[in-house]
Scaffold this active site. Structure first.
Site, PDB file in Angstrom:
ATOM      1  CG  ASP A 284      -7.893   0.628   3.275  1.00  0.00           C
ATOM      2  OD1 ASP A 284      -8.779  -0.137   2.866  1.00  0.00           O
ATOM      3  OD2 ASP A 284      -6.677   0.423   3.088  1.00  0.00           O
TER       4      ASP A 284
ATOM      5  CE  LYS B 192      -4.072  -2.010   2.079  1.00  0.00           C
ATOM      6  NZ  LYS B 192      -5.135  -1.905   3.059  1.00  0.00           N
TER       7      LYS B 192
END
Ligand code: ATR
Length: 302
Positions: free
Chosen positions: A126, A89
């Site tokens: 997220d 990420k």
């Protein structure tokens, strides 16, 4: 009169209730390592099928040295979009052309890439997915509240950013490796001077001051042998508790929260919310696909 193309789509939907894979099928996927546990293919393919979109979503286990090539593959093969998961990420930032949102640049981790005519745009769904889940499932609004974040890795960083962005009054950060908690505290202070942020090495402070919200953003609870990320009995009062882990659906941490009578939820809601936001970014479609995803997750849970 319907345009000819609409007619073709209707006939196709009648003949193939789920779209067949053909020469027009659009490709989406997830890059990670490991990735075989990911539920994202299940969620996105269910949505594609239900909405009769000619698209597939596959999981790609990418080795670290090939990450750049994998991103070039998005461009060269004309993939429409990908998700990025652990451990890439943060590294993903090096391979996109732009990160349009300030918050996503601040978090410094991406989970969604949109291929906009060859330009790769990076997003983090997220953090908003987390805020949506805690708001809807736990009816918790961080504004003016004190929160304890357990962990200081990539997931904890997204969570702490989201809480500060949502105007939490105070955030404690506790981590097994205290230097990482301190590092996250200093990093966050640079972005959110109005939020009090404190890294802690014990839970002493929480006996005196009440935490309204506790979130487990460590990986503790994924394996049976894991320790508890914290003993919730150390808190001075009741708190709302969220565990990012969704498999197992009830970690020992969440079980304890339930036994103590705390309002709590696991990471399923966040999983569906972040996936639905990715879907919206890729397709530009406005419908809320979380219901489809929740059905799939319920079936998967059995
Ligand atoms: P992610 O991207 O999912 O956050 P990560 O960056 O590897 O993954 O972070 C994992 C987090 O879980 C870290 O906060 C880690 O603590 P350390 O920084 O001390 O490694 C925490 N964690 C993992 N296993 C743990 C354990 N057995 N006990 C306590 N904390 C643990």
């Amino acid at each position: 009169m319907f345009p000819a193309y609409t007619l073709v789509v209707f006939i196709r939907m009648a003949v193939f209730p789920t779209s067949p894979i053909d020469a027009h099928t659009e490709l989406y996927g997830i890059f990670g390592n490991p990735v075989r546990h990911s539920l994202s293919p299940l969620l996105h393919n269910a949505v594609f099928q239900r909405l009769h979109l000619n698209a597939v979503y596959l999981a790609f286990q990418v080795e670290k040295d090939f990450l750049g090539l994998a991103f070039e593959g998005i461009r060269s093969l004309g993939m429409k979009g990908v998700n990025v998961t652990v451990p890439y990420k943060e590294a993903a930032l090096n391979f996109v052309d732009d990160v349009p949102e300030d918050l996503d640049r601040g978090i410094g981790a991406l989970n969604t890439v949109v291929n906009q005519k060859g330009r790769l745009l990076g997003f983090n769904t997220d953090a908003p997915g987390f805020l949506t889940a805690v708001k809807e499932e736990l009816e918790f609004n961080p504004r003016g509240k004190k929160a304890l974040v357990l962990g200081a890795g990539g997931a904890a960083r997204g969570v702490a950013f989201a809480l500060a962005y949502a105007h939490a009054d105070k955030i404690w950060i506790y981590n097994r490796t205290p230097e990482k908690a301190k590092g996250l505290q200093e990093y966050l202070e640079g972005y959110f001077p109005e939020t009090e942020i404190e890294s802690i090495e014990t839970f002493e402070a929480l006996k005196k001051e009440k935490a309204h919200f506790v979130v487990n953003a460590t990986s503790c609870g994924m394996k049976e042998t894991d320790p508890l990320p914290m003993d919730l009995r150390l808190l001075s009062g009741e708190a709302v508790v969220y565990d990012l882990i969704y498999s197992p659906s009830q970690t020992p941490f969440l079980k304890l929260a339930g036994e103590l009578g705390f309002k709590c939820a696991n990471g399923m809601g966040m999983l569906a919310a972040q996936a639905a936001l990715s879907f919206g970014l890729w397709t530009g479609r406005k419908e809320d696909v979380r219901e489809i995803m929740s059905e799939v997750l319920q079936k998967w849970r059995g």
